[in-house]
Design an enzyme around this catalytic site. Structure first.
Site, PDB file in Angstrom:
ATOM      1  N   GLY A   8       0.824  -1.216   0.000  1.00  0.00           N
ATOM      2  CA  GLY A   8       0.000   0.000   0.000  1.00  0.00           C
ATOM      3  C   GLY A   8       0.849   1.253   0.000  1.00  0.00           C
ATOM      4  N   THR A  10       1.247   3.393  -2.247  1.00  0.00           N
ATOM      5  CA  THR A  10       0.644   4.534  -2.947  1.00  0.00           C
ATOM      6  C   THR A  10      -0.376   5.282  -2.082  1.00  0.00           C
ATOM      7  N   LEU A  80       0.152  -2.140   5.004  1.00  0.00           N
ATOM      8  CA  LEU A  80      -0.772  -1.003   5.047  1.00  0.00           C
ATOM      9  C   LEU A  80      -1.883  -1.123   4.014  1.00  0.00           C
ATOM     10  N   ALA A  81      -1.716  -1.990   3.014  1.00  0.00           N
ATOM     11  CA  ALA A  81      -2.713  -2.080   1.942  1.00  0.00           C
ATOM     12  C   ALA A  81      -4.043  -2.560   2.511  1.00  0.00           C
ATOM     13  N   ALA A  82      -5.101  -1.889   2.130  1.00  0.00           N
ATOM     14  CA  ALA A  82      -6.440  -2.285   2.573  1.00  0.00           C
ATOM     15  C   ALA A  82      -7.481  -1.536   1.750  1.00  0.00           C
ATOM     16  N   GLN A  83      -8.695  -2.066   1.716  1.00  0.00           N
ATOM     17  CA  GLN A  83      -9.844  -1.260   1.308  1.00  0.00           C
ATOM     18  C   GLN A  83     -10.154  -0.490   2.593  1.00  0.00           C
ATOM     19  N   SER A 125      -7.112  -0.862  13.419  1.00  0.00           N
ATOM     20  CA  SER A 125      -7.850   0.404  13.429  1.00  0.00           C
ATOM     21  C   SER A 125      -8.688   0.622  14.685  1.00  0.00           C
ATOM     22  N   GLU A 127     -11.450   1.802  14.558  1.00  0.00           N
ATOM     23  CA  GLU A 127     -12.821   1.422  14.170  1.00  0.00           C
ATOM     24  C   GLU A 127     -13.229   0.103  14.825  1.00  0.00           C
ATOM     25  N   TYR A 149     -15.876  -3.018   7.317  1.00  0.00           N
ATOM     26  CA  TYR A 149     -14.442  -2.669   7.409  1.00  0.00           C
ATOM     27  C   TYR A 149     -13.909  -3.031   8.799  1.00  0.00           C
ATOM     28  N   LYS A 153     -11.020  -5.701   9.848  1.00  0.00           N
ATOM     29  CA  LYS A 153      -9.800  -5.315  10.568  1.00  0.00           C
ATOM     30  C   LYS A 153      -9.662  -6.123  11.868  1.00  0.00           C
ATOM     31  N   HIS A 179      -5.772   9.449  11.361  1.00  0.00           N
ATOM     32  CA  HIS A 179      -4.658  10.383  11.159  1.00  0.00           C
ATOM     33  C   HIS A 179      -4.743  10.903   9.727  1.00  0.00           C
TER      34      HIS A 179
HETATM   35  P1  NAP Z   1      -5.171   4.561   1.915  1.00  0.00           P
HETATM   36  O1  NAP Z   1      -4.632   5.931   1.638  1.00  0.00           O
HETATM   37  O2  NAP Z   1      -6.560   4.239   1.532  1.00  0.00           O
HETATM   38  O3  NAP Z   1      -4.173   3.520   1.219  1.00  0.00           O
HETATM   39  C1  NAP Z   1      -4.519   2.178   1.064  1.00  0.00           C
HETATM   40  C2  NAP Z   1      -3.475   1.498   0.213  1.00  0.00           C
HETATM   41  O4  NAP Z   1      -3.883   0.132   0.002  1.00  0.00           O
HETATM   42  C3  NAP Z   1      -3.314   2.110  -1.193  1.00  0.00           C
HETATM   43  O5  NAP Z   1      -1.950   2.084  -1.549  1.00  0.00           O
HETATM   44  C4  NAP Z   1      -4.112   1.145  -2.060  1.00  0.00           C
HETATM   45  O6  NAP Z   1      -3.690   1.117  -3.412  1.00  0.00           O
HETATM   46  C5  NAP Z   1      -3.766  -0.171  -1.386  1.00  0.00           C
HETATM   47  N1  NAP Z   1      -4.677  -1.255  -1.763  1.00  0.00           N
HETATM   48  C6  NAP Z   1      -6.013  -1.292  -1.648  1.00  0.00           C
HETATM   49  N2  NAP Z   1      -6.501  -2.459  -2.114  1.00  0.00           N
HETATM   50  C7  NAP Z   1      -5.440  -3.181  -2.538  1.00  0.00           C
HETATM   51  C8  NAP Z   1      -5.269  -4.453  -3.122  1.00  0.00           C
HETATM   52  N3  NAP Z   1      -6.300  -5.250  -3.382  1.00  0.00           N
HETATM   53  N4  NAP Z   1      -4.019  -4.884  -3.430  1.00  0.00           N
HETATM   54  C9  NAP Z   1      -2.947  -4.088  -3.201  1.00  0.00           C
HETATM   55  N5  NAP Z   1      -3.036  -2.859  -2.641  1.00  0.00           N
HETATM   56  C10 NAP Z   1      -4.266  -2.409  -2.318  1.00  0.00           C
HETATM   57  O7  NAP Z   1      -5.032   4.226   3.474  1.00  0.00           O
HETATM   58  P2  NAP Z   1      -4.115   4.913   4.588  1.00  0.00           P
HETATM   59  O8  NAP Z   1      -4.872   6.018   5.201  1.00  0.00           O
HETATM   60  O9  NAP Z   1      -2.771   5.131   4.037  1.00  0.00           O
HETATM   61  O10 NAP Z   1      -4.079   3.748   5.678  1.00  0.00           O
HETATM   62  C11 NAP Z   1      -3.067   2.754   5.656  1.00  0.00           C
HETATM   63  C12 NAP Z   1      -3.553   1.554   6.459  1.00  0.00           C
HETATM   64  O11 NAP Z   1      -3.835   1.946   7.800  1.00  0.00           O
HETATM   65  C13 NAP Z   1      -4.828   0.919   5.938  1.00  0.00           C
HETATM   66  O12 NAP Z   1      -4.732  -0.467   6.166  1.00  0.00           O
HETATM   67  C14 NAP Z   1      -5.911   1.504   6.817  1.00  0.00           C
HETATM   68  O13 NAP Z   1      -7.022   0.649   6.885  1.00  0.00           O
HETATM   69  C15 NAP Z   1      -5.176   1.609   8.131  1.00  0.00           C
HETATM   70  N6  NAP Z   1      -5.655   2.651   9.019  1.00  0.00           N
HETATM   71  C16 NAP Z   1      -5.641   3.949   8.599  1.00  0.00           C
HETATM   72  C17 NAP Z   1      -6.056   4.935   9.477  1.00  0.00           C
HETATM   73  C18 NAP Z   1      -6.070   6.378   9.056  1.00  0.00           C
HETATM   74  O14 NAP Z   1      -6.662   7.187   9.786  1.00  0.00           O
HETATM   75  N7  NAP Z   1      -5.436   6.735   7.948  1.00  0.00           N
HETATM   76  C19 NAP Z   1      -6.470   4.598  10.787  1.00  0.00           C
HETATM   77  C20 NAP Z   1      -6.470   3.259  11.148  1.00  0.00           C
HETATM   78  C21 NAP Z   1      -6.029   2.291  10.276  1.00  0.00           C
HETATM   79  P3  NAP Z   1      -4.316   2.134  -4.512  1.00  0.00           P
HETATM   80  O15 NAP Z   1      -3.506   3.389  -4.385  1.00  0.00           O
HETATM   81  O16 NAP Z   1      -4.094   1.408  -5.769  1.00  0.00           O
HETATM   82  O17 NAP Z   1      -5.749   2.348  -4.168  1.00  0.00           O
HETATM   83  O1  G4F Z   2     -13.259  10.407   7.458  1.00  0.00           O
HETATM   84  P1  G4F Z   2     -14.085   9.196   7.607  1.00  0.00           P
HETATM   85  O2  G4F Z   2     -14.597   8.572   6.363  1.00  0.00           O
HETATM   86  O3  G4F Z   2     -13.208   8.185   8.465  1.00  0.00           O
HETATM   87  P2  G4F Z   2     -13.582   6.946   9.400  1.00  0.00           P
HETATM   88  O4  G4F Z   2     -14.859   6.332   9.011  1.00  0.00           O
HETATM   89  O5  G4F Z   2     -13.421   7.389  10.810  1.00  0.00           O
HETATM   90  O6  G4F Z   2     -12.417   5.911   9.020  1.00  0.00           O
HETATM   91  C1  G4F Z   2     -11.054   6.325   8.959  1.00  0.00           C
HETATM   92  O7  G4F Z   2     -10.457   6.177  10.228  1.00  0.00           O
HETATM   93  C2  G4F Z   2     -10.398   4.826  10.704  1.00  0.00           C
HETATM   94  C3  G4F Z   2      -9.750   4.856  12.088  1.00  0.00           C
HETATM   95  O8  G4F Z   2     -10.721   5.148  13.055  1.00  0.00           O
HETATM   96  C4  G4F Z   2      -9.591   4.010   9.728  1.00  0.00           C
HETATM   97  F1  G4F Z   2      -9.456   2.734  10.189  1.00  0.00           F
HETATM   98  C5  G4F Z   2     -10.250   4.031   8.361  1.00  0.00           C
HETATM   99  O9  G4F Z   2      -9.420   3.310   7.441  1.00  0.00           O
HETATM  100  C6  G4F Z   2     -10.357   5.477   7.903  1.00  0.00           C
HETATM  101  O10 G4F Z   2      -9.045   5.972   7.708  1.00  0.00           O
HETATM  102  O11 G4F Z   2     -15.359   9.526   8.537  1.00  0.00           O
HETATM  103  C7  G4F Z   2     -15.236  10.104   9.799  1.00  0.00           C
HETATM  104  C8  G4F Z   2     -16.618  10.495  10.319  1.00  0.00           C
HETATM  105  C9  G4F Z   2     -17.652   9.368  10.201  1.00  0.00           C
HETATM  106  O12 G4F Z   2     -18.419   9.324  11.381  1.00  0.00           O
HETATM  107  C10 G4F Z   2     -18.537   9.817   9.043  1.00  0.00           C
HETATM  108  O13 G4F Z   2     -19.883   9.349   9.113  1.00  0.00           O
HETATM  109  O14 G4F Z   2     -17.114  11.562   9.516  1.00  0.00           O
HETATM  110  C11 G4F Z   2     -18.475  11.314   9.238  1.00  0.00           C
HETATM  111  N1  G4F Z   2     -18.879  12.056   8.024  1.00  0.00           N
HETATM  112  C12 G4F Z   2     -19.826  13.024   7.974  1.00  0.00           C
HETATM  113  N2  G4F Z   2     -19.992  13.436   6.706  1.00  0.00           N
HETATM  114  C13 G4F Z   2     -18.418  11.861   6.790  1.00  0.00           C
HETATM  115  C14 G4F Z   2     -19.118  12.728   5.947  1.00  0.00           C
HETATM  116  N3  G4F Z   2     -17.449  11.023   6.322  1.00  0.00           N
HETATM  117  C15 G4F Z   2     -17.176  11.070   5.005  1.00  0.00           C
HETATM  118  N4  G4F Z   2     -16.191  10.270   4.527  1.00  0.00           N
HETATM  119  N5  G4F Z   2     -17.857  11.892   4.123  1.00  0.00           N
HETATM  120  C16 G4F Z   2     -18.834  12.732   4.558  1.00  0.00           C
HETATM  121  O15 G4F Z   2     -19.448  13.456   3.757  1.00  0.00           O
END
Ligand code: NAP
Ligand code: G4F
Length: 334
Positions: A8, A10, A80-83, A125, A127, A149, A153, A179
């Site tokens: 992940g 990218t 880090l890769a995930a949907q 996460s 979540e 999701y 996780k 973050h």
């Molecule tokens: P992100 O920006 O959505 O990046 C996800 C990465 O996974 C991208 O590089 C994506 O590739 C890749 N990916 C998705 N499906 C794939 C597949 N089938 N095969 C290979 N690669 C695939 O997420 P992030 O914010 O950097 O988060 C990184 C990790 O931390 C994730 O696992 C997320 O669930 C976890 N996490 C994030 C947060 C947060 O707040 N950011 C919090 C808790 C946990 P493409 O570029 O091709 O889409």
């Molecule tokens: O920004 P969000 O889509 O992030 P969410 O659902 O908290 O998930 C992110 O953080 C998780 C860690 O806690 C990660 F594991 C996960 O991969 C991702 O990075 O939504 C945050 C909040 C939600 O309650 C959502 O319902 O914002 C609320 N919200 C309100 N209006 C919205 C919107 N979210 C989005 N995306 N778009 C809206 O228009």
């Protein structure tokens, strides 16, 4: 020189982690999935694309993962890769389970076959705490996942623990609270707000449409979290760590702060049912005491500074675009 593999690369965290590890002197390999159009803008933005060794691999394809191990021969893997978009997981529950849940086992199992000594990091996460009753969550808080999701996780979290206990793999769960950064995907709420507020302030758009404004999140700054991610693999024993800021704020507060910074009226804010989820998590607030004690990690950027750096960067990007300048960026094509 230490070799590392990031799945992940990218994505937001992958790009910042790669930058961080390059500065530490690592040789960085990263997996990307083949798409009809490339998605390397974050690596270009950080000016590191030519320093990374890219490997084509999909989390759904174990063969490609094994090859990625053979090519990179790493001492550490950061998975880090995930949907990663919660809302999309309601639309694509099976796909999310496959990539975000089973994907972790695919990699762990290839590690068993290839080299049991590789250290493994799983991006778990906050979540997973979902709609539980605790107002503040740490490593002992019971889980109550509330989306496909979060359930995926949680499955990956338990598998990571199992591979640690059953096979002695150095496997770490980072329980990451939200973050954010200017590299955040545009579908997530913080970046959706910073991008739209920037456009409104420059007269390119008129309104910001969101869903649940009352949801509260513990929002930190992504570059600081990747340092914690790295630190959690540098200690003697593998364990699980919450990374958070210990503060939570509502979506509405984020919008208010963003509007203040961009000097626009909050009246641009509208709600639309299409942005609501079938089930939402209303309150997440972490407690990072363990990471502070065991890893010496703590976040630095406060909520208002985070909003400011995101809004300022999106205004700057749109200004550049309006002036006809090229920039590595997602919003222009969104
Ligand atoms: P992100 O920006 O959505 O990046 C996800 C990465 O996974 C991208 O590089 C994506 O590739 C890749 N990916 C998705 N499906 C794939 C597949 N089938 N095969 C290979 N690669 C695939 O997420 P992030 O914010 O950097 O988060 C990184 C990790 O931390 C994730 O696992 C997320 O669930 C976890 N996490 C994030 C947060 C947060 O707040 N950011 C919090 C808790 C946990 P493409 O570029 O091709 O889409
Ligand atoms: O920004 P969000 O889509 O992030 P969410 O659902 O908290 O998930 C992110 O953080 C998780 C860690 O806690 C990660 F594991 C996960 O991969 C991702 O990075 O939504 C945050 C909040 C939600 O309650 C959502 O319902 O914002 C609320 N919200 C309100 N209006 C919205 C919107 N979210 C989005 N995306 N778009 C809206 O228009």
């Amino acid at each position: 020189m230490k070799r590392v593999l990031i799945t992940g690369i990218t994505g937001q965290d992958g790009a910042y982690l790669a930058q961080f590890l390059l500065k530490k002197g690592y040789t960085v390999f990263g997996t990307y999935r083949r798409q009809s159009s490339g998605n390397f803008w974050r690596l270009h933005y950080l000016n590191i694309s030519d320093k990374i060794k890219l490997i084509s691999a999909d989390i759904l394809d174990s063969t490609s993962l094994y090859r990625a191990l053979e090519i990179s021969n790493p001492t550490e893997i950061y998975h880090l890769a995930a949907q990663s978009f919660v809302a999309a997981s309601f639309d694509q529950p099976l796909y999310t389970s496959d990539v975000t849940g089973l994907g972790t086992v695919r990699i762990l199992d290839q590690i068993l076959k290839f080299n049991k000594k590789i250290k493994f990091y799983q991006a778990s996460s906050s979540e997973m705490f979902g709609s539980g009753k605790s107002l503040v969550q740490n490593e002992s808080t019971p889980f109550m996942p509330s989306s496909p999701y979060a359930i995926s996780k949680l499955y990956a979290y338990w598998q990571t623990k199992l591979y640690r206990e059953a096979y002695g793999i150095f496997a770490v769960n980072g329980i990451l609270f939200n973050h954010e950064s200017p590299l955040r995907g545009l579908e997530f709420v913080t970046r959706k707000i910073s991008n739209q507020v920037a456009k409104i302030s420059l007269g390119i758009s008129k309104k910001l449409e969101l869903g649940n404004l009352l949801a509260k999140r513990d929002w930190g700054y992504a570059p600081e979290y990747v340092e914690g991610i790295w630190k959690s693999l540098q200690v003697k024993n593998s364990d699980d760590y919450v990374m958070a800021t210990n503060e939570s704020h509502s979506v509405k507060e984020f919008v208010e702060e963003a509007c203040k910074i961009a000097n626009i009226s909050i009246k641009c804010l509208k709600t639309n049912k299409k942005n609501l989820r079938p089930f939402d998590v209303n309150h997440l607030q972490g407690d990072y005491s363990k990471a502070k004690k065991k890893l010496g990690w703590k976040p630095k950027t406060k909520f208002t500074d985070l909003v400011k750096l995101m809004v300022d960067e999106d205004i700057h990007r749109w200004e550049q675009r309006l002036n006809g300048k090229y920039l590595p960026w997602d919003a222009g094509n969104f």
